[in-house]
Motif scaffolding. Structure first.
Motif, mmCIF file in Angstrom:
data_model
loop_
_atom_site.group_PDB
_atom_site.id
_atom_site.type_symbol
_atom_site.label_atom_id
_atom_site.label_comp_id
_atom_site.label_asym_id
_atom_site.label_seq_id
_atom_site.Cartn_x
_atom_site.Cartn_y
_atom_site.Cartn_z
ATOM 1 N N VAL A 1 -6.123 4.248 -5.002
ATOM 2 C CA VAL A 1 -4.962 5.016 -4.505
ATOM 3 C C VAL A 1 -3.737 4.125 -4.385
ATOM 4 C CG1 VAL A 1 -4.041 6.313 -2.549
ATOM 5 C CG2 VAL A 1 -6.391 6.674 -3.290
ATOM 6 N N ARG A 2 -2.630 4.596 -4.894
ATOM 7 C CA ARG A 2 -1.384 3.836 -4.862
ATOM 8 C C ARG A 2 -0.202 4.766 -4.545
ATOM 9 N NH1 ARG A 2 -4.641 0.531 -4.974
ATOM 10 N NH2 ARG A 2 -4.869 -1.366 -6.221
ATOM 11 N N GLY A 3 0.912 4.171 -4.160
ATOM 12 C CA GLY A 3 2.164 4.902 -3.970
ATOM 13 C C GLY A 3 2.098 6.007 -2.938
ATOM 14 N N PRO A 4 2.782 7.142 -3.207
ATOM 15 C CA PRO A 4 2.882 8.248 -2.233
ATOM 16 C C PRO A 4 1.526 8.835 -1.852
ATOM 17 C CG PRO A 4 4.483 8.511 -4.001
ATOM 18 C CD PRO A 4 3.561 7.408 -4.422
ATOM 19 N N SER A 5 0.547 8.679 -2.715
ATOM 20 C CA SER A 5 -0.778 9.239 -2.436
ATOM 21 C C SER A 5 -1.439 8.573 -1.233
ATOM 22 C CB SER A 5 -1.677 9.084 -3.664
ATOM 23 O OG SER A 5 -1.146 9.785 -4.764
ATOM 24 N N ARG A 6 -1.014 7.348 -0.916
ATOM 25 C CA ARG A 6 -1.597 6.649 0.227
ATOM 26 C C ARG A 6 -1.364 7.419 1.523
ATOM 27 N NH1 ARG A 6 -3.070 1.316 -0.122
ATOM 28 N NH2 ARG A 6 -2.637 1.098 2.104
ATOM 29 N N ARG A 7 -0.162 7.969 1.672
ATOM 30 C CA ARG A 7 0.173 8.704 2.896
ATOM 31 C C ARG A 7 -0.714 9.945 3.027
ATOM 32 N NH1 ARG A 7 6.376 10.029 3.712
ATOM 33 N NH2 ARG A 7 6.361 7.749 3.590
ATOM 34 N N LEU B 1 -8.547 -4.264 14.046
ATOM 35 C CA LEU B 1 -9.886 -3.706 13.879
ATOM 36 C C LEU B 1 -10.630 -4.417 12.756
ATOM 37 C CD1 LEU B 1 -12.072 -1.743 14.594
ATOM 38 C CD2 LEU B 1 -10.886 0.039 13.303
ATOM 39 N N SER B 2 -9.908 -4.754 11.700
ATOM 40 C CA SER B 2 -10.507 -5.472 10.579
ATOM 41 C C SER B 2 -11.072 -6.821 11.024
ATOM 42 C CB SER B 2 -9.469 -5.674 9.472
ATOM 43 O OG SER B 2 -10.044 -6.315 8.360
ATOM 44 N N ALA B 3 -10.360 -7.506 11.916
ATOM 45 C CA ALA B 3 -10.817 -8.808 12.411
ATOM 46 C C ALA B 3 -12.132 -8.664 13.166
ATOM 47 C CB ALA B 3 -9.756 -9.431 13.305
ATOM 48 N N LEU C 1 -5.798 0.946 5.420
ATOM 49 C CA LEU C 1 -4.968 1.275 6.591
ATOM 50 C C LEU C 1 -4.109 0.099 7.048
ATOM 51 C CD1 LEU C 1 -7.647 3.223 8.663
ATOM 52 C CD2 LEU C 1 -5.675 4.225 7.480
ATOM 53 N N ARG C 2 -4.435 -1.090 6.523
ATOM 54 C CA ARG C 2 -3.746 -2.326 6.926
ATOM 55 C C ARG C 2 -3.857 -2.536 8.435
ATOM 56 N NH1 ARG C 2 1.404 -0.730 3.111
ATOM 57 N NH2 ARG C 2 0.387 -1.199 1.113
ATOM 58 N N CYS D 1 -21.972 0.765 3.779
ATOM 59 C CA CYS D 1 -21.094 1.159 4.891
ATOM 60 C C CYS D 1 -20.178 0.001 5.284
ATOM 61 C CB CYS D 1 -21.923 1.601 6.099
ATOM 62 S SG CYS D 1 -22.602 3.254 5.961
ATOM 63 N N TRP D 2 -20.739 -1.197 5.343
ATOM 64 C CA TRP D 2 -19.913 -2.378 5.630
ATOM 65 C C TRP D 2 -18.807 -2.510 4.596
ATOM 66 C CZ3 TRP D 2 -19.483 -5.020 9.876
ATOM 67 C CH2 TRP D 2 -20.558 -5.167 10.743
ATOM 68 N N ASP D 3 -19.187 -2.427 3.332
ATOM 69 C CA ASP D 3 -18.216 -2.609 2.250
ATOM 70 C C ASP D 3 -17.135 -1.522 2.280
ATOM 71 O OD1 ASP D 3 -19.748 -4.749 1.444
ATOM 72 O OD2 ASP D 3 -20.820 -3.623 -0.109
ATOM 73 N N THR D 4 -17.558 -0.287 2.522
ATOM 74 C CA THR D 4 -16.602 0.829 2.549
ATOM 75 C C THR D 4 -15.690 0.739 3.770
ATOM 76 O OG1 THR D 4 -18.258 2.214 1.437
ATOM 77 C CG2 THR D 4 -16.372 3.341 2.442
ATOM 78 N N LEU D 5 -16.245 0.335 4.901
ATOM 79 C CA LEU D 5 -15.432 0.179 6.108
ATOM 80 C C LEU D 5 -14.361 -0.893 5.903
ATOM 81 C CD1 LEU D 5 -14.866 0.923 9.043
ATOM 82 C CD2 LEU D 5 -16.605 -0.746 9.734
ATOM 83 N N ARG D 6 -14.727 -2.006 5.306
ATOM 84 C CA ARG D 6 -13.747 -3.064 5.028
ATOM 85 C C ARG D 6 -12.630 -2.536 4.121
ATOM 86 N NH1 ARG D 6 -18.615 -6.261 4.146
ATOM 87 N NH2 ARG D 6 -19.018 -7.569 5.985
ATOM 88 N N SER D 7 -13.007 -1.756 3.107
ATOM 89 C CA SER D 7 -11.997 -1.181 2.203
ATOM 90 C C SER D 7 -11.104 -0.188 2.932
ATOM 91 C CB SER D 7 -12.687 -0.487 1.014
ATOM 92 O OG SER D 7 -13.345 -1.424 0.198
ATOM 93 N N ALA D 8 -11.697 0.590 3.842
ATOM 94 C CA ALA D 8 -10.922 1.574 4.606
ATOM 95 C C ALA D 8 -9.894 0.880 5.500
ATOM 96 C CB ALA D 8 -11.856 2.440 5.444
#
Length: 203
Positions: A21-27, A71-73, A66-67, A55-62
């Motif tokens: 996902v890139r650009g306006p689609s992110r919102r 929570l990522s830390a 979200l930047r 789940c770990w891998d997907t959570l990190r990507s999520a």
């Protein structure tokens, strides 16, 4: 086995989608990602290694999507309950939604996931406002039902959580909102000094 493969495939697909996902689609995608956090945090406790790992891998990507650095830390350090605290603290206004999501996991066949759902309910229920007392009572009733659970660890955790929530309910002070307090101050001020305009008391 089939349900495990299906879950792994669906989570992997979601992870790849986030990376594309890139650009306006992110919102537009942000709300869907936020709604995925509670299920991912709870499914990390899945006893099947392949499901837990994806789940770990997907959570990190999520979280990268979200930047959300804080929570990522916590997730990177595997400080899961600090991460859950962080999520609940940042989205207090979504407490009821988060509770409904956790409720979907309280009857999971796997005891570790049931325990995780109970812990999350305890964390989130404490953020409910004064108008949500019925919801709090409903959660306590759900927890009471766990006294018949087959796992002693689940029974013990449910009882502890229920007692904590009942104590919070009993001792929670009644608090008026800032807007209400300001309104009362205005009324008192104008009654004592009718020539002073209410507009002078600004929020």
């Amino acid at each position: 086995m089939e349900s495990s493969k299906l879950r792994v495939l669906s989570l992997t697909l979601f992870k790849h989608l986030l990376e594309l996902v890139r650009g306006p689609s992110r919102r537009k995608m942000k709300e869907h990602v936020l709604r995925s956090l509670v299920p991912l945090l709870l499914l990390l406790h899945d006893e099947r290694p392949n499901v837990s790992q994806v789940c770990w891998d997907t959570l990190r990507s999520a979280l990268e999507f979200l930047r959300w650095r804080q929570l990522s830390a916590h997730v990177q350090k595997k400080e899961l309950w600090r991460g859950c605290d962080c999520l609940v603290a940042c989205y207090k206004e979504r407490a009821e939604t988060l509770i409904c999501q956790a409720m979907a996991f309280v009857e999971n066949p796997q005891a570790p996931i049931r325990e995780a759902a109970i812990r999350f309910l305890g964390l989130t229920a404490r953020q409910l406002d004064q108008q949500s007392q019925e919801k709090l009572e409903a959660i306590c009733n759900v927890l009471k039902g766990f006294q018949q659970d087959s796992k002693s660890s689940v029974r013990c955790l449910a009882l502890q959580t229920m007692l904590i929530l009942k104590a919070c309910k009993k001792h929670r002070p009644a608090r008026a909102s800032l807007r209400t307090l300001l309104h009362r101050m205005r009324l008192m001020h104008t009654r004592e000094n009718p020539v002073i305009e209410v507009a002078q008391l600004r929020e």
